[in-house]
Enzyme design. Structure first.
Site, mmCIF file in Angstrom:
data_model
loop_
_atom_site.group_PDB
_atom_site.id
_atom_site.type_symbol
_atom_site.label_atom_id
_atom_site.label_comp_id
_atom_site.label_asym_id
_atom_site.label_seq_id
_atom_site.Cartn_x
_atom_site.Cartn_y
_atom_site.Cartn_z
ATOM 1 N N CYS A 39 95.438 47.504 53.658
ATOM 2 C CA CYS A 39 96.650 46.947 54.278
ATOM 3 C C CYS A 39 97.041 47.838 55.455
ATOM 4 O O CYS A 39 96.485 48.916 55.642
ATOM 5 C CB CYS A 39 97.772 46.896 53.249
ATOM 6 N N CYS A 42 97.932 51.586 54.778
ATOM 7 C CA CYS A 42 96.808 52.503 54.582
ATOM 8 C C CYS A 42 96.021 52.661 55.880
ATOM 9 O O CYS A 42 95.657 53.769 56.270
ATOM 10 C CB CYS A 42 95.860 51.972 53.497
ATOM 11 N N HIS A 308 66.136 66.095 40.695
ATOM 12 C CA HIS A 308 66.634 65.172 39.675
ATOM 13 C C HIS A 308 68.091 64.770 39.955
ATOM 14 O O HIS A 308 68.808 65.478 40.667
ATOM 15 C CB HIS A 308 66.521 65.804 38.289
ATOM 16 N N GLU A 310 70.734 64.873 38.088
ATOM 17 C CA GLU A 310 71.723 65.879 37.673
ATOM 18 C C GLU A 310 71.742 67.039 38.671
ATOM 19 O O GLU A 310 72.787 67.616 38.966
ATOM 20 C CB GLU A 310 71.366 66.454 36.287
ATOM 21 N N CYS A 336 66.217 66.102 31.204
ATOM 22 C CA CYS A 336 64.913 66.709 30.896
ATOM 23 C C CYS A 336 65.067 68.221 30.717
ATOM 24 O O CYS A 336 66.152 68.771 30.904
ATOM 25 C CB CYS A 336 63.928 66.411 32.017
HETATM 26 O O1 LIG Z 1 66.790 64.588 33.672
HETATM 27 C C1 LIG Z 1 66.102 63.915 34.452
HETATM 28 C C2 LIG Z 1 64.797 63.552 34.174
HETATM 29 C C3 LIG Z 1 64.070 62.872 35.117
HETATM 30 N N1 LIG Z 1 64.622 62.507 36.306
HETATM 31 C C4 LIG Z 1 63.827 61.777 37.294
HETATM 32 C C5 LIG Z 1 62.861 62.671 38.025
HETATM 33 C C6 LIG Z 1 61.725 61.739 38.313
HETATM 34 O O2 LIG Z 1 61.996 61.061 39.520
HETATM 35 C C7 LIG Z 1 61.742 60.745 37.169
HETATM 36 C C8 LIG Z 1 60.709 61.069 36.118
HETATM 37 O O3 LIG Z 1 60.892 60.206 35.072
HETATM 38 P P1 LIG Z 1 59.836 60.087 33.861
HETATM 39 O O4 LIG Z 1 59.787 61.366 33.123
HETATM 40 O O5 LIG Z 1 60.235 58.905 33.055
HETATM 41 O O6 LIG Z 1 58.406 59.955 34.529
HETATM 42 P P2 LIG Z 1 57.684 58.684 35.126
HETATM 43 O O7 LIG Z 1 56.346 59.130 35.562
HETATM 44 O O8 LIG Z 1 58.508 58.081 36.198
HETATM 45 O O9 LIG Z 1 57.597 57.633 33.941
HETATM 46 P P3 LIG Z 1 56.662 57.510 32.631
HETATM 47 O O10 LIG Z 1 55.923 58.801 32.426
HETATM 48 O O11 LIG Z 1 57.665 57.241 31.526
HETATM 49 O O12 LIG Z 1 55.732 56.360 32.854
HETATM 50 O O13 LIG Z 1 63.053 60.798 36.630
HETATM 51 C C9 LIG Z 1 65.916 62.820 36.577
HETATM 52 O O14 LIG Z 1 66.448 62.519 37.639
HETATM 53 N N2 LIG Z 1 66.633 63.524 35.629
#
Ligand SMILES: O=c1ccn([C@H]2C[C@H](O)[C@@H](COP(=O)(O)OP(=O)(O)OP(=O)(O)O)O2)c(=O)[nH]1
Length: 389
Positions: A39, A42, A308, A310, A336
């Site tokens: 609006c 803002c 990753h 996180e 992970c």
């Molecule tokens: O805590 C985590 C764990 C993984 N990832 C991301 C990193 C990477 O990009 C992907 C890896 O995922 P995964 O372990 O499932 O591996 P993949 O090769 O993609 O799949 P899969 O082995 O299950 O076929 O996930 C994160 O962002 N945070």
């Protein structure tokens, strides 16, 4: 790009006003995203702060205008729409933009990946009869709910409102059809992602087996609705991933200690940061390998390069994690072994996550430490044990 905050309107203030109060002139050069056209109250402050761009969903003011159109009244909503257009036309070109068209095939991609995500997979493991049809039934309900909130059902009324807002160029085709199509697709995407963390079969985020809520200060879990909301934010973020195989999203929120009040509509909760899995900032396409663990040669796999979700959320957070406050990370996948010590070390108090990968050891990435993690409350997506049968 870094997301620095998320706000919503409160009883006393609009979201745009909250953003100005919180960030002041630091809003200069920022991009702001609104769930409605701001609006004039803002917009004048935001433009004055020197923002780069405001993107908005062209609906809510139209909804208030909808009542005025129906009542043939000449009220404040119309006056405000004109003032907004005037502020816009006297500002830098493109300071206010409508929602942009979606990437090709994204609706189908979101549908497929939502069915495969940890949350639906967990329900399927427990209830093999939870079929795709049930997912689509649930989604249909969400679509109805969101359409009522976000869309104007009647084409002619929508045109009339656009004209009142000074957007008559959008009333002609193909622009009008495109605008409506875009809005419908976005509602569909939002409904699909929301349906991937469904409120059914008593599934929710409950404490994992070895996690004890009371071993950490008087921190209790937050409501299932808020948890689901934050996980949906993380799921939406995951679609920005640079990993072709799996997108992961993480959002960090914190809760202020009980006796402090705040002007933000998010109440006692405030945003700390968010991220998704991606190659290091500034990388160009094909700078790094994108192969997974099915590829024989370990040297050409993605795992040593991808940051990753996180890790990005922690690195690019916009605020400090205060040791005496309840900080919570919401992740679409089980954290992970690389991320678990980071989460604990950063002082996060609660983790809300999917856990399909828990206990798995893959070729280059493993998920063994999450189950052992102590001193952090872990809430996994599962059926409420009181209701399980
Ligand atoms: O805590 C985590 C764990 C993984 N990832 C991301 C990193 C990477 O990009 C992907 C890896 O995922 P995964 O372990 O499932 O591996 P993949 O090769 O993609 O799949 P899969 O082995 O299950 O076929 O996930 C994160 O962002 N945070």
């Amino acid at each position: 790009m870094k997301i620095i905050d998320l706000h919503c309107s409160s009883r006393a203030l609009h979201a745009g006003q909250v953003a100005v109060i919180k960030h002041g002139s630091r809003l200069k050069d920022c991009d702001l995203y609104f769930s409605r056209k701001p609006c004039s109250t803002c917009l004048k402050m935001i433009v004055n702060a020197g923002v780069n761009r405001i993107s908005y969903w062209p609906a809510d003011p139209e909804m208030s205008l909808e009542q005025e159109v129906s009542n043939h009244s000449n009220g404040d909503a119309k006056l405000d729409a004109k003032a907004v257009e005037r502020l816009k036309s006297n500002s830098r070109a493109h300071v206010c933009v409508l929602l942009q068209p979606l990437a090709c095939n994204i609706v189908q991609f979101v549908e497929e990946t939502s069915l495969k995500c940890d949350f639906i997979q967990n329900i399927l493991r427990k209830y093999p009869d939870f079929s795709t049809a049930l997912f689509y039934d649930y989604r249909q309900e969400k679509i109805k709910e969101y359409e009522a909130l976000f869309l104007i059902s009647d084409n002619e009324k929508h045109k009339e409102i656009l004209r009142l807002m000074g957007l008559e160029n959008l009333c002609e085709n193909p622009y009008f059809i495109n605008l409506r199509q875009n809005m419908k697709e976005l509602v569909l995407i939002l409904s699909t992602v929301a349906s991937s963390v469904p409120n059914c079969y008593d599934f929710g985020f409950y404490l994992s087996d070895n996690s004890i809520e009371s071993d950490i200060p008087p921190y209790h879990s937050i409501s299932q609705d808020i948890t689901r909301h934050c996980i949906i934010q993380a799921r939406l973020l995951a679609y920005r991933s640079e990993d072709h195989k799996i997108g992961v999203g993480a959002v960090i929120w914190a809760e202020r200690s009980s006796n402090t009040t705040d002007c933000d509509g998010t109440g006692s909760m405030y945003f700390l940061g968010c991220g998704y899995n991606a190659f290091p900032v500034g990388s160009e396409y094909a700078d790094f390998p994108n192969m997974d663990d099915k590829q024989k040669d370990r040297e050409i796999r993605k795992f040593r390069y991808i940051i990753h979700a996180e890790q990005n959320a922690l690195t690019f957070r916009s605020r400090e994690i205060k040791p005496d406050e309840k900080s919570m990370i919401f992740v679409t996948k089980c954290p992970c072994d690389e991320c678990v010590p980071l989460i604990k070390g950063a002082g996060i108090k609660q983790v809300y996550a999917g856990d399909v990968d828990i206990g798995k050891k893959k070729a280059d990435i493993s998920y063994l430490r999450f189950a052992e993690l102590k001193g952090v409350s872990k809430y996994a997506w599962q059926q409420n044990s009181h209701c399980a049968h």
